[in-house]
Every structure is written in C-alpha cells, then in structure tokens.
Design a protein around this motif. Structure first.
Motif, PDB file in Angstrom:
ATOM      1  N   ASN A   1       0.819  -1.205   0.000  1.00 26.47           N
ATOM      2  CA  ASN A   1       0.000   0.000   0.000  1.00 26.47           C
ATOM      3  C   ASN A   1       0.856   1.261   0.000  1.00 26.47           C
ATOM      4  OD1 ASN A   1      -2.772   1.075   0.138  1.00 26.47           O
ATOM      5  ND2 ASN A   1      -2.067   1.967   2.071  1.00 26.47           N
ATOM      6  N   LEU A   2       1.945   1.249   0.768  1.00 26.04           N
ATOM      7  CA  LEU A   2       2.821   2.420   0.802  1.00 26.04           C
ATOM      8  C   LEU A   2       3.541   2.608  -0.528  1.00 26.04           C
ATOM      9  CD1 LEU A   2       4.369   2.240   4.388  1.00 26.04           C
ATOM     10  CD2 LEU A   2       2.548   3.729   3.550  1.00 26.04           C
ATOM     11  N   SER A   3       3.886   1.515  -1.189  1.00 28.52           N
ATOM     12  CA  SER A   3       4.509   1.627  -2.506  1.00 28.52           C
ATOM     13  C   SER A   3       3.529   2.207  -3.521  1.00 28.52           C
ATOM     14  CB  SER A   3       4.993   0.246  -2.971  1.00 28.52           C
ATOM     15  OG  SER A   3       5.619   0.337  -4.238  1.00 28.52           O
ATOM     16  N   ASN A   4       2.291   1.727  -3.491  1.00 28.51           N
ATOM     17  CA  ASN A   4       1.262   2.285  -4.377  1.00 28.51           C
ATOM     18  C   ASN A   4       1.017   3.763  -4.062  1.00 28.51           C
ATOM     19  OD1 ASN A   4       0.862  -0.139  -5.748  1.00 28.51           O
ATOM     20  ND2 ASN A   4      -0.726  -0.823  -4.317  1.00 28.51           N
ATOM     21  N   LEU A   5       1.048   4.093  -2.778  1.00 29.42           N
ATOM     22  CA  LEU A   5       0.857   5.482  -2.363  1.00 29.42           C
ATOM     23  C   LEU A   5       1.972   6.368  -2.913  1.00 29.42           C
ATOM     24  CD1 LEU A   5      -0.677   7.557  -0.589  1.00 29.42           C
ATOM     25  CD2 LEU A   5       0.796   6.863   1.312  1.00 29.42           C
ATOM     26  N   SER A   6       3.199   5.852  -2.922  1.00 26.32           N
ATOM     27  CA  SER A   6       4.332   6.648  -3.407  1.00 26.32           C
ATOM     28  C   SER A   6       4.233   6.935  -4.902  1.00 26.32           C
ATOM     29  CB  SER A   6       5.653   5.918  -3.108  1.00 26.32           C
ATOM     30  OG  SER A   6       5.814   4.771  -3.921  1.00 26.32           O
TER      31      SER A   6
ATOM     32  N   PHE B   1      16.025   5.894   5.025  1.00 24.47           N
ATOM     33  CA  PHE B   1      16.405   4.484   4.958  1.00 24.47           C
ATOM     34  C   PHE B   1      15.251   3.565   5.345  1.00 24.47           C
ATOM     35  CE2 PHE B   1      20.726   6.135   4.785  1.00 24.47           C
ATOM     36  CZ  PHE B   1      21.332   5.230   3.914  1.00 24.47           C
ATOM     37  N   VAL B   2      14.396   4.004   6.262  1.00 26.58           N
ATOM     38  CA  VAL B   2      13.200   3.206   6.578  1.00 26.58           C
ATOM     39  C   VAL B   2      12.277   3.144   5.366  1.00 26.58           C
ATOM     40  CG1 VAL B   2      11.091   3.164   7.958  1.00 26.58           C
ATOM     41  CG2 VAL B   2      13.281   3.613   9.063  1.00 26.58           C
ATOM     42  N   THR B   3      12.122   4.274   4.676  1.00 25.37           N
ATOM     43  CA  THR B   3      11.312   4.299   3.455  1.00 25.37           C
ATOM     44  C   THR B   3      11.888   3.361   2.400  1.00 25.37           C
ATOM     45  OG1 THR B   3      10.700   6.611   3.880  1.00 25.37           O
ATOM     46  CG2 THR B   3      10.378   5.765   1.635  1.00 25.37           C
ATOM     47  N   ALA B   4      13.223   3.399   2.228  1.00 25.21           N
ATOM     48  CA  ALA B   4      13.880   2.510   1.261  1.00 25.21           C
ATOM     49  C   ALA B   4      13.653   1.038   1.636  1.00 25.21           C
ATOM     50  CB  ALA B   4      15.373   2.821   1.202  1.00 25.21           C
ATOM     51  N   PHE B   5      13.746   0.736   2.933  1.00 23.98           N
ATOM     52  CA  PHE B   5      13.531  -0.641   3.391  1.00 23.98           C
ATOM     53  C   PHE B   5      12.115  -1.110   3.065  1.00 23.98           C
ATOM     54  CE2 PHE B   5      11.923  -3.413   6.818  1.00 23.98           C
ATOM     55  CZ  PHE B   5      12.746  -4.510   6.618  1.00 23.98           C
ATOM     56  N   VAL B   6      11.125  -0.243   3.312  1.00 27.30           N
ATOM     57  CA  VAL B   6       9.731  -0.606   3.046  1.00 27.30           C
ATOM     58  C   VAL B   6       9.496  -0.816   1.557  1.00 27.30           C
ATOM     59  CG1 VAL B   6       7.349   0.221   3.162  1.00 27.30           C
ATOM     60  CG2 VAL B   6       8.866   0.542   5.114  1.00 27.30           C
ATOM     61  N   LEU B   7      10.027   0.087   0.728  1.00 28.82           N
ATOM     62  CA  LEU B   7       9.854  -0.044  -0.726  1.00 28.82           C
ATOM     63  C   LEU B   7      10.500  -1.321  -1.248  1.00 28.82           C
ATOM     64  CD1 LEU B   7      10.492   3.646  -1.893  1.00 28.82           C
ATOM     65  CD2 LEU B   7       8.300   2.459  -1.726  1.00 28.82           C
ATOM     66  N   ASN B   8      11.662  -1.664  -0.711  1.00 25.94           N
ATOM     67  CA  ASN B   8      12.351  -2.876  -1.170  1.00 25.94           C
ATOM     68  C   ASN B   8      11.624  -4.149  -0.756  1.00 25.94           C
ATOM     69  OD1 ASN B   8      14.484  -1.664  -2.543  1.00 25.94           O
ATOM     70  ND2 ASN B   8      15.724  -1.473  -0.694  1.00 25.94           N
TER      71      ASN B   8
ATOM     72  N   MET C   1      -9.339   5.789   2.989  1.00 22.00           N
ATOM     73  CA  MET C   1     -10.776   5.651   2.759  1.00 22.00           C
ATOM     74  C   MET C   1     -11.081   4.447   1.869  1.00 22.00           C
ATOM     75  SD  MET C   1     -12.360   8.021   4.388  1.00 22.00           S
ATOM     76  CE  MET C   1     -12.002   9.552   5.227  1.00 22.00           C
ATOM     77  N   ALA C   2     -10.239   4.250   0.850  1.00 21.91           N
ATOM     78  CA  ALA C   2     -10.473   3.131  -0.066  1.00 21.91           C
ATOM     79  C   ALA C   2     -10.250   1.791   0.631  1.00 21.91           C
ATOM     80  CB  ALA C   2      -9.548   3.259  -1.273  1.00 21.91           C
ATOM     81  N   ILE C   3      -9.217   1.710   1.453  1.00 20.79           N
ATOM     82  CA  ILE C   3      -8.875   0.433   2.080  1.00 20.79           C
ATOM     83  C   ILE C   3      -9.821   0.078   3.229  1.00 20.79           C
ATOM     84  CG2 ILE C   3      -7.285   1.139   3.916  1.00 20.79           C
ATOM     85  CD1 ILE C   3      -5.327  -0.964   2.901  1.00 20.79           C
ATOM     86  N   THR C   4     -10.519   1.101   3.751  1.00 14.40           N
ATOM     87  CA  THR C   4     -11.486   0.852   4.827  1.00 14.40           C
ATOM     88  C   THR C   4     -12.930   0.929   4.335  1.00 14.40           C
ATOM     89  OG1 THR C   4     -11.396   3.202   5.442  1.00 14.40           O
ATOM     90  CG2 THR C   4      -9.940   1.687   6.639  1.00 14.40           C
ATOM     91  N   ASP C   5     -13.099   1.041   2.997  1.00  6.34           N
ATOM     92  CA  ASP C   5     -14.445   1.092   2.382  1.00  6.34           C
ATOM     93  C   ASP C   5     -15.287   2.236   2.938  1.00  6.34           C
ATOM     94  OD1 ASP C   5     -13.957  -1.141   0.752  1.00  6.34           O
ATOM     95  OD2 ASP C   5     -14.520  -2.518   2.367  1.00  6.34           O
ATOM     96  N   THR C   6     -14.664   3.371   3.166  1.00  2.53           N
ATOM     97  CA  THR C   6     -15.382   4.550   3.648  1.00  2.53           C
ATOM     98  C   THR C   6     -15.945   5.329   2.464  1.00  2.53           C
ATOM     99  OG1 THR C   6     -13.810   4.689   5.484  1.00  2.53           O
ATOM    100  CG2 THR C   6     -15.186   6.621   5.076  1.00  2.53           C
ATOM    101  N   PRO C   7     -17.156   5.855   2.548  1.00  3.66           N
ATOM    102  CA  PRO C   7     -17.741   6.604   1.432  1.00  3.66           C
ATOM    103  C   PRO C   7     -16.871   7.794   1.009  1.00  3.66           C
ATOM    104  CG  PRO C   7     -19.397   6.124   3.090  1.00  3.66           C
ATOM    105  CD  PRO C   7     -18.082   5.721   3.682  1.00  3.66           C
ATOM    106  N   THR C   8     -16.917   8.088  -0.288  1.00  2.83           N
ATOM    107  CA  THR C   8     -16.136   9.193  -0.834  1.00  2.83           C
ATOM    108  C   THR C   8     -16.534  10.522  -0.206  1.00  2.83           C
ATOM    109  OG1 THR C   8     -15.990   7.999  -2.934  1.00  2.83           O
ATOM    110  CG2 THR C   8     -15.422  10.327  -2.976  1.00  2.83           C
TER     111      THR C   8
END
Length: 420
Positions: free
Chosen positions: A73-78, A249-256, A382-389
C-alpha cells in the motif's frame, strides 16, 4: 634526592569521551529546542503541523486496517502522489507571488490528449510526442502569464478563462471517440509501472539524499557564520540530518519489501529537489519571493514583474503538463474526463496544506510533497477501509480549512513581530 618523574600523557579512554559526547548531544538538543521556541513565538511553525497531521492520519488508518502501512500500500501510495504532486509543485510557484492558477487541471488533460493523439492516432514517436505535449503546457502557461502581467488582471480570472479554453481544445483534439488507450509497454506507461528492483537503488537514493542535506546545510552554516548571521550549530545539523536519514532508509527498506524503488517516485523527488534549488538558490527564485512580498516594492526595486509573472505561470503550465502525463500513465488512457473532477482542488489543497501561504512570499516545493501525502493518504485510507467518498471530501476540506487558519494566524503573529 627523590627522582622526579614526568607523567606521560595518555589518550582519553571511553569513560572520558562519553561525557563529552553526552554534553555535545545535550547542547544540540538544547539549541534545537531554543530555535524551535523562537520560531514558534514568531509564528514560524514550518512543516511541524503538517507532519503531525500526516502522522495522525497514518496512525488512525493503521488502527482501522492493518494493511494501510503494508509495503504494497505504501509503494502504491508513493506512485499515486506523483501526478497530482507535480501539478501542486507548479501551484506553489503561483501561490508564492500571491496569485492562483485555476487552469492546471485543463492543461494537464490537454497535454495528455496531445500526446495520445500524436502517438497513438498519428504514429508520432513517443519521445517526440511527449516533448510536444510538455511544450503545449508551457505555451499555455506562458500565454496566461503574459496576459496577467500586461493587463494586470488577477491570475485567477485569466486562468479561469484558460480552464474553459484549454478544456475545449482538449475535447476538440480527442474528437468523437472520446478515449485513447496508451501502449502499456510504451515510454509513458513505464513512467508509473517501472521499478528498480535492486535494493541498492533505494538505499543509494536515501544515502545521496541524506548526504546532500548535510552538505547543503553545512555550507549554509559556513556562509552565515562568515557573514556574522545567526546559524544552526554543527551538532544541530548532524541531528537534523540523522533524523532525515533514518526516515529515508526506513522508506527505502519498506519499498524494497515490495517491488523496489518506483521510477515515478525517483523522478518526482529529483524534480522537487531541482525546483527547490531554483527557488532558494538562484536570482530568479529570489525574485519570485520578492514579488510575493510586495508587487509595488518589486517594481520600485526595478524587478521585471512582467518577466517573473510570465515565467511563474509558464512553470505552472509545464508542471501541469508533466503531471497530466503521469496521471495518464497510471491508467494508460486519456479520455474526455482527463484533468477534470477534483484534480484542480486536490492540487491547490496539497500546496496550501503543505504550508505554502495564500498571501504569497512563503513556501517551498517540499510543501507540495507533504500536502499531497496527506491528501492521498486520506484517499488511500478511505479506499482500504471502504469509507464513502463523501467522508473523504469532508475530511480533506477540514484539513484544508485548518491549514488556511494556521497560515492566517501565523501571518498575524509574524506581523506582530515585524517579520511579515
């Protein structure tokens, strides 16, 4: 007669060095706290409120759904932040001179339509169609900027006319078909689908970023010290760089942990950093800030208001075109709805939420990064928790209102301290 012996100097042991290190760290923390209190009392909050809001958003959505902070999800967010984020960076330039560009959504759609029709329908090579599309955005922004500067009509009026005009041209170019599908293996499609899978790419970017921040901060400290101006201590710079390095570096670790470093994110960060240098380290950038401070004062200082306003709107048009191509890349198609909807509102909101002042003269390109992170994080949560737009719009509107309120209060505090 007693022998007189001279004590040999000994190297300080670990126990002797430890108090010195402790005092250095304590001094750096004390300097940081003092600097923060000074800026807080003067109304210069910086990016702190934005970071706190972003942290709160992430904590809330992670508590609602444990997949929110997952590597996928964080990679898609980036990647999702890039298209609108690039448009928001252009908006920052316009806000810095105290104006507003309402045409960026239409220009982004126009650029995407120009590329799609030239490449898909007419067989023009992708690289050439891409250049023409970006230049179309530059031309649209230049025309608007020159019109504003010469007629002295507020930019929001001229760009409102541009919003309708460029949207009409886009619809004319697309014709009756309405939708053009892009080549999924083409150059533009790979802008958001290509990943550097080697772990070294993400970690290398993190190291280069942290090193660059330290070198720039250190050089700035040396210049200020030589001129007898207030400056950060070396320990303060080291602590600040260390915090940024940990985040990087934490961001790089998550992306990898997912697919690696996205090409789109790399391009986004390079563009933002480059334009930040333009704004803060060049004569043109100083002119932009000066114009945002006072147009009349800028004219009396022999600053070419026409040239600066034209250039600022040209930058905004160019970034809108580039952002439009990234948005088209994300869905590999261009339609009559490209550049419409809430794109314009999100781009403006990202710049303002990130900390760029609506009154002009204050803000950086990194403001857009923080702002679009908040907006896209809310949309993703909102999308991942199915909350209305509808709830997404309400929350984003509340965050935007809070940002404008903080900006207004900050400006009043600065005026009280004679800093605005």
């Amino acid at each position: 007669m007693a022998d007189k012996t001279q004590a040999e100097p000994t190297a300080p042991d670990a126990e002797t060095r430890q108090p010195h290190r402790g005092r250095a760290v304590a001094r750096a923390v004390e300097d940081g706290v003092t600097h923060f209190r000074h800026r807080l009392s003067a109304g210069e909050l910086g990016s702190l409120p934005v970071v706190l809001v972003l942290a709160a958003v992430w904590i809330i959505f992670q508590s609602l759904n444990e997949n929110f902070l997952s590597p996928r999800n964080l990679s898609n967010l980036s990647v999702d932040i890039v298209g609108t984020g690039l448009i928001a960076v252009g908006i920052v330039f316009v806000l810095l001179i105290g104006e507003l560009d309402l045409s960026v959504g239409s220009i982004s759609g126009l650029a995407a339509a120009v590329f799609a029709v030239l490449n898909v329908n007419n067989g023009v090579p992708e690289w050439l169609a891409l250049i023409i599309a970006v230049l179309a955005g530059t031309a649209a922004g230049t025309v608007q900027g020159y019109s504003c500067a010469k007629t002295r009509v507020p930019a929001f009026v001229v760009t409102l006319a541009g919003l309708l005009t460029w949207n009409g041209i886009m619809l004319y170019i697309l014709g009756t078909s309405g939708t053009v599908n892009l080549d999924e293996n083409g150059l533009v499609a790979k802008l958001t689908s290509y990943y550097f899978t080697n772990d070294g790419a993400a970690y290398g970017l993190a190291a280069v970023g942290a090193g660059t921040v330290f070198l720039v901060s250190y050089q700035d400290m040396r210049r200020r010290e030589a001129a007898g101006m207030p400056h950060r201590s070396l320990q303060g710079i080291a602590v600040r760089t260390g915090v940024l390095a940990v985040i990087a570096f934490v961001t790089a670790f998550v992306l990898n942990r997912f697919q690696g470093l996205p090409l789109a994110l790399l391009i986004f960060l390079v563009v933002v950093a480059g334009l930040d240098i333009v704004l803060r380290r060049t004569h043109y950038g100083r002119q932009v800030y000066a114009l945002g401070g006072s147009v009349e004062a800028a004219r009396r200082a022999s600053l070419s208001v026409t040239r600066v306003q034209t250039a600022v709107l040209a930058v905004s048009g160019t970034m809108a075109a580039v952002g439009g191509l990234f948005l088209a890349s994300r869905i590999t198609s261009v339609s009559q709805g490209s550049g419409s909807g809430v794109l314009l509102l999100n781009a403006i909101a990202a710049a303002v939420i990130g900390g760029t002042s609506l009154f002009g003269g204050r803000g950086t390109t990194w403001s857009a990064v923080l702002g679009i992170l908040i907006i896209q994080s809310i949309a993703s949560g909102m999308a991942i928790t199915d909350t209305p737009t509808a709830v997404q719009f309400i929350i984003t509107g509340g965050v935007l209102f809070a940002a404008v309120l903080i900006d207004s209060l900050s400006r009043r505090s600065q005026e009280a301290h004679g800093r605005a």
